[in-house]
Write a protein that holds these residues in place. Structure first.
Motif, PDB file in Angstrom:
ATOM      1  N   VAL A 168       0.875  -1.174   0.000  1.00  0.00           N
ATOM      2  CA  VAL A 168       0.000   0.000   0.000  1.00  0.00           C
ATOM      3  C   VAL A 168       0.913   1.225   0.000  1.00  0.00           C
ATOM      4  O   VAL A 168       1.670   1.441   0.943  1.00  0.00           O
ATOM      5  CB  VAL A 168      -0.941   0.004   1.222  1.00  0.00           C
ATOM      6  N   ILE A 169       0.823   1.981  -1.085  1.00  0.00           N
ATOM      7  CA  ILE A 169       1.745   3.095  -1.292  1.00  0.00           C
ATOM      8  C   ILE A 169       0.948   4.347  -1.630  1.00  0.00           C
ATOM      9  O   ILE A 169      -0.028   4.295  -2.386  1.00  0.00           O
ATOM     10  CB  ILE A 169       2.740   2.773  -2.433  1.00  0.00           C
ATOM     11  N   ASN A 170       1.399   5.468  -1.104  1.00  0.00           N
ATOM     12  CA  ASN A 170       0.761   6.749  -1.364  1.00  0.00           C
ATOM     13  C   ASN A 170       0.812   7.084  -2.856  1.00  0.00           C
ATOM     14  O   ASN A 170       1.815   6.842  -3.526  1.00  0.00           O
ATOM     15  CB  ASN A 170       1.472   7.835  -0.542  1.00  0.00           C
ATOM     16  N   PHE A 171      -0.284   7.621  -3.375  1.00  0.00           N
ATOM     17  CA  PHE A 171      -0.412   7.979  -4.791  1.00  0.00           C
ATOM     18  C   PHE A 171       0.743   8.867  -5.247  1.00  0.00           C
ATOM     19  O   PHE A 171       1.347   8.638  -6.297  1.00  0.00           O
ATOM     20  CB  PHE A 171      -1.748   8.699  -5.000  1.00  0.00           C
ATOM     21  N   LYS A 172       1.049   9.895  -4.459  1.00  0.00           N
ATOM     22  CA  LYS A 172       2.119  10.842  -4.818  1.00  0.00           C
ATOM     23  C   LYS A 172       3.467  10.132  -4.899  1.00  0.00           C
ATOM     24  O   LYS A 172       4.264  10.406  -5.798  1.00  0.00           O
ATOM     25  CB  LYS A 172       2.163  11.975  -3.795  1.00  0.00           C
ATOM     26  N   THR A 173       3.716   9.209  -3.993  1.00  0.00           N
ATOM     27  CA  THR A 173       4.966   8.442  -4.004  1.00  0.00           C
ATOM     28  C   THR A 173       5.045   7.583  -5.260  1.00  0.00           C
ATOM     29  O   THR A 173       6.096   7.496  -5.908  1.00  0.00           O
ATOM     30  CB  THR A 173       5.074   7.568  -2.741  1.00  0.00           C
ATOM     31  N   LEU A 174       3.925   6.947  -5.625  1.00  0.00           N
ATOM     32  CA  LEU A 174       3.901   6.144  -6.849  1.00  0.00           C
ATOM     33  C   LEU A 174       4.126   7.008  -8.084  1.00  0.00           C
ATOM     34  O   LEU A 174       4.858   6.615  -9.005  1.00  0.00           O
ATOM     35  CB  LEU A 174       2.564   5.413  -6.988  1.00  0.00           C
ATOM     36  N   LEU A 175       3.507   8.163  -8.116  1.00  0.00           N
ATOM     37  CA  LEU A 175       3.662   9.062  -9.252  1.00  0.00           C
ATOM     38  C   LEU A 175       5.125   9.486  -9.390  1.00  0.00           C
ATOM     39  O   LEU A 175       5.682   9.490 -10.493  1.00  0.00           O
ATOM     40  CB  LEU A 175       2.752  10.282  -9.096  1.00  0.00           C
ATOM     41  N   THR A 176       5.760   9.794  -8.278  1.00  0.00           N
ATOM     42  CA  THR A 176       7.185  10.141  -8.289  1.00  0.00           C
ATOM     43  C   THR A 176       8.020   8.965  -8.767  1.00  0.00           C
ATOM     44  O   THR A 176       8.934   9.127  -9.577  1.00  0.00           O
ATOM     45  CB  THR A 176       7.641  10.574  -6.875  1.00  0.00           C
ATOM     46  N   SER A 177       7.692   7.773  -8.293  1.00  0.00           N
ATOM     47  CA  SER A 177       8.425   6.571  -8.708  1.00  0.00           C
ATOM     48  C   SER A 177       8.293   6.337 -10.202  1.00  0.00           C
ATOM     49  O   SER A 177       9.246   5.915 -10.869  1.00  0.00           O
ATOM     50  CB  SER A 177       7.901   5.340  -7.961  1.00  0.00           C
TER      51      SER A 177
END
Length: 109
Positions: free
Chosen positions: A37-46
């Motif tokens: 479970v990962i924050n949307f913003k973190t995924l977008l950055t990744s």
């Protein structure tokens, strides 16, 4: 753009089996695991910074339910952008004609 329009930066995204099991040779991943479970913003950055295909798939699935539906959204957005670009170019052409007309009047009179 589609992620920014339809996604919520505060959402938490659960990584699916599909996102965590990329079989494309040479695909860059962030080594996400199914169930993470990962924050949307973190995924977008990744996705944007590290080119993580797994992050991109997780975002696509979260925003629209599947990669296929996400592609449909992207295509819709692309069509709108092309239309807006055409309108802008027409407007710029009209502005240039107006400027040229004014210069001609200034030069001739």
């Amino acid at each position: 753009l589609v992620c920014l329009k339809y996604g919520n930066m505060d959402d938490n995204v659960t990584v699916s089996y599909t996102a965590s099991h990329i079989s494309e040779p040479g695909a860059k991943t962030c080594y996400l695991q199914e169930g993470d479970v990962i924050n949307f913003k973190t995924l977008l950055t990744s996705f944007l910074v590290y080119s993580g295909n797994d992050a991109g798939i997780a975002l696509a699935e979260h925003v629209s339910g599947s990669e296929k539906e996400f592609v449909k959204l992207m295509n819709k957005k692309e069509k709108r952008l092309v239309q807006q670009e055409r309108i802008l170019l027409i407007h710029m052409d009209c502005m240039m004609i107006n400027i040229i007309q004014r210069l001609m009047i200034y030069i001739l009179f």
